[in-house]
Design an enzyme around this catalytic site. Structure first.
Site: not given
Lengths: 437, 173
Positions: A77, A122-124, A163
């Site tokens: 995202v 952002g992040k995944g 993460d």
């Protein structure tokens, strides 16, 4: 209402809700609305900053060790690029959801804005259980995921990082896969790599070091110094142990620490270097089993309510709750972990006049050194550790002053201030850039 | 959610199923019917059921406020929930008296509402409801100076229903 009526009502509602839980993306949207109303922003601007710019969902087929193919779901995202390329970690966990990734992507945009680094958010995530996968399966999962999201990531576009359940080894695979597919060195496609393949010196200690810098600044504003201050640290992993060591070096009395194995207490301060050496020797990396004259073993949760001036919760989320907030003696709480204080506890602490340095600022050392790693990758010029420490301190001190001054100006807590400041900076970037076309 | 969620993305510790179930059970018992029957009335849009459910929700909110230290002084409800004319899309009009207004209180209440509104939508099937509680915060100064909703609290003509007051030691409404 009789007990039987209560039981019926509970069963009726639970059947109807089917396990409806907290939706972090709804929480994120509600927070943006609240901060936006305080700042007088119009609804259309708030709608713009609440929504992610791009959401990518990918199917990841992986040949498992037993020969069958398992198809995993992954997300990336990209929330906001208003202030720079998207930045944010990749988590591997069975309970990853799209709404969670969307919320965390938004949060990263805020975090980068609060500490004023030129990156967006952002992040995944991949829905998987890495504890039940072999090293080969994890590598194939990571490489295929990287291939699937490669069209939308890159050193000038979106830079992932470690993460939950991901680490330097996984980041090395991301970099190597991107390099292989693009046919050119791609060190800057991801941060959190090992030192030999473009990692930054000082990254492992960055979050713990940042916690201490923020604490030092906050104490200074309150007319106090670290030297001689009594501190308790919950959590003795990468963040807590580094923070405890630095505090010890600066003359603080770290009277209590804890980890999953329990808590240790010494009224005159623990010998932190000796404790760190014990943990390094322990097979499970636990503090349990450490003994020294005057050291008392306590149940783990008691570390939170010790008679100290500063408390550093650096373990998991939701540790300071409505149940224990009224017993916390520390005047200052510096959040090394993500979300260690529940919203109810936050309110109780505020009513009791406690000052909380919020996670978005206090544990931002990690993302700042991630930014430094990316800068070094782009320049192909690597700093020594001292330079990283100095730049981290300079950037975090400036960030702290920004949040503190904003809090004073608006008469709000540091947590509210940080979120409002982040929103202001993102909206300002959007205003200056304008809306295309 | 994974155990590493930043602070402002966390919800309050309230379990929406428990909160809504207690309100449903209370309202159903008052109406002399069982929970399943009462839920059917809610889903059919019956104004009496919706008003009774909202009144019970406001009472549950009081229990929540009472458990959180000294910040909350009193909770009042007014509008359609007490007048028996609530509809499925109506919110619960509440005045919450706190010692001091702050972003922390607002943030908690916003999150509580987001959590419960989500549960309400699933429970009743009314997916268009955006918020369940319409909360007006007032503090000691508002009440003392009769400012905004602080005036409503002490109004002789349009007095809201006081559902809860802290220990009888708070200022009178």
């Amino acid at each position: 209402m009789t007990p039987e009526q209560a039981r019926q009502a509970q069963a009726t509602v639970e059947r109807a809700l089917g396990g409806a839980e907290v939706n972090p993306y709804e929480m994120f949207r509600a927070q943006v609305d609240l901060a936006g109303q305080k700042l007088g922003y119009p609804a259309d601007i708030l709608e713009l900053v609440k929504r992610p710019e791009r959401v990518v969902e990918v199917s990841i087929p992986v040949r498992m060790d037993d020969g069958r193919i398992e198809v995993f779901t992954g997300y990336r995202v990209q929330h906001s690029s208003a202030r720079g390329p998207y930045k944010g970690g990749i988590r591997y966990h069975p309970s990853v959801t799209l709404d969670e990734v969307k919320a965390l992507a938004g949060w990263m945009a805020w975090k980068c804005a609060v500490v004023d680094i030129p990156l967006g958010g952002g992040k995944g995530g991949i829905v998987c259980d890495p504890t039940r996968m072999s090293e080969g399966e994890l590598e194939r999962l990571t490489r295929r995921y990287t291939a699937m999201i490669l069209p939308v990531i890159g050193p000038q576009h979106d830079i992932p990082a470690p993460d939950v359940n991901t680490n330097s080894r996984i980041m090395n695979w991301v970099m190597d896969t991107a390099t292989a597919l693009r046919g050119e060195p791609m060190y800057g496609v991801v941060t959190g790599k090992d030192l030999a393949v473009g990692g930054a010196r000082g990254r492992r200690e960055a979050t713990g070091r940042g916690v201490v810098i923020v604490m030092e600044e906050l104490l200074a504003q309150l007319g106090k110094r670290i030297a001689g201050t009594r501190v308790a640290v919950q959590g003795f992993g990468n963040v807590g142990s580094v923070a405890a060591q630095l505090l010890h070096e600066k003359g603080a009395k770290v009277v209590g620490v804890s980890d999953v194995s329990g808590a240790l207490y010494h009224p005159e301060g623990l010998d932190i270097p000796a404790l760190v050496a014990h943990v390094a020797r322990s097979p499970q990396r636990w503090i349990a089993g450490y003994t020294a004259p005057g050291v008392e073993a306590l149940p783990g949760p008691e570390v939170l309510t010790l008679d100290v001036e500063v408390l550093v919760p650096a373990a998991l989320e939701g540790q300071i709750t409505a149940d224990n907030a009224s017993r916390i003696q520390a005047q200052v709480i510096v959040e090394g972990a993500n979300g260690p204080t529940t919203p109810e506890a936050d309110l109780i602490l505020e009513a009791r006049g406690r000052v909380v340095a919020p996670d978005i600022l206090a544990n931002a050392g990690g993302v700042i050194v991630s930014y430094f790693e990316w800068v070094q990758n782009l320049q192909n010029f690597y700093w020594d550790e001292e330079e990283t420490h100095e730049r981290l301190a300079s950037l975090l001190r400036r960030a702290f002053r920004g949040v503190w001054d904003h809090a004073q100006k608006h008469g709000v807590s540091l947590r509210t201030s940080a979120f409002m400041l982040g929103l202001e900076r993102i909206v300002e970037a959007i205003r200056l850039r304008g809306i295309f076309p | 959610m994974i155990g590493s969620t930043p602070s402002l993305l966390l919800g309050p510790g309230v379990r929406p199923a428990g909160f809504l179930a207690r309100a449903l059970g209370t309202a159903a018992a008052r109406g002399g019917c069982d929970a399943q029957g009462f839920l059917a009335d809610l889903r059919a849009g019956d104004p009496g059921a919706h008003s009774a459910f909202r009144y019970a929700l406001a009472q549950e909110f009081c229990s929540f406020a009472a458990s959180l230290g000294t910040t909350f002084r009193a909770v009042y409800v007014y509008g359609s929930a007490v007048e028996g004319r609530s509809r499925p899309g109506s919110d619960v009009d509440v005045i919450v008296w706190v010692t001091r207004k702050s972003g922390t209180v607002e943030s908690l209440l916003v999150r509580l509402d987001a959590l419960l509104a989500r549960g309400y939508r699933k429970l009743t099937g009314y997916g268009s409801l955006r918020r369940l509680f319409d909360i007006h915060l007032v503090d000691d100064e508002d009440v003392e100076l009769r400012r905004g909703y602080g005036a409503v609290v002490r109004s002789v003509w349009t007095a809201p229903v006081c559902l809860w007051r802290r220990g009888g030691t708070g200022p009178t409404g």
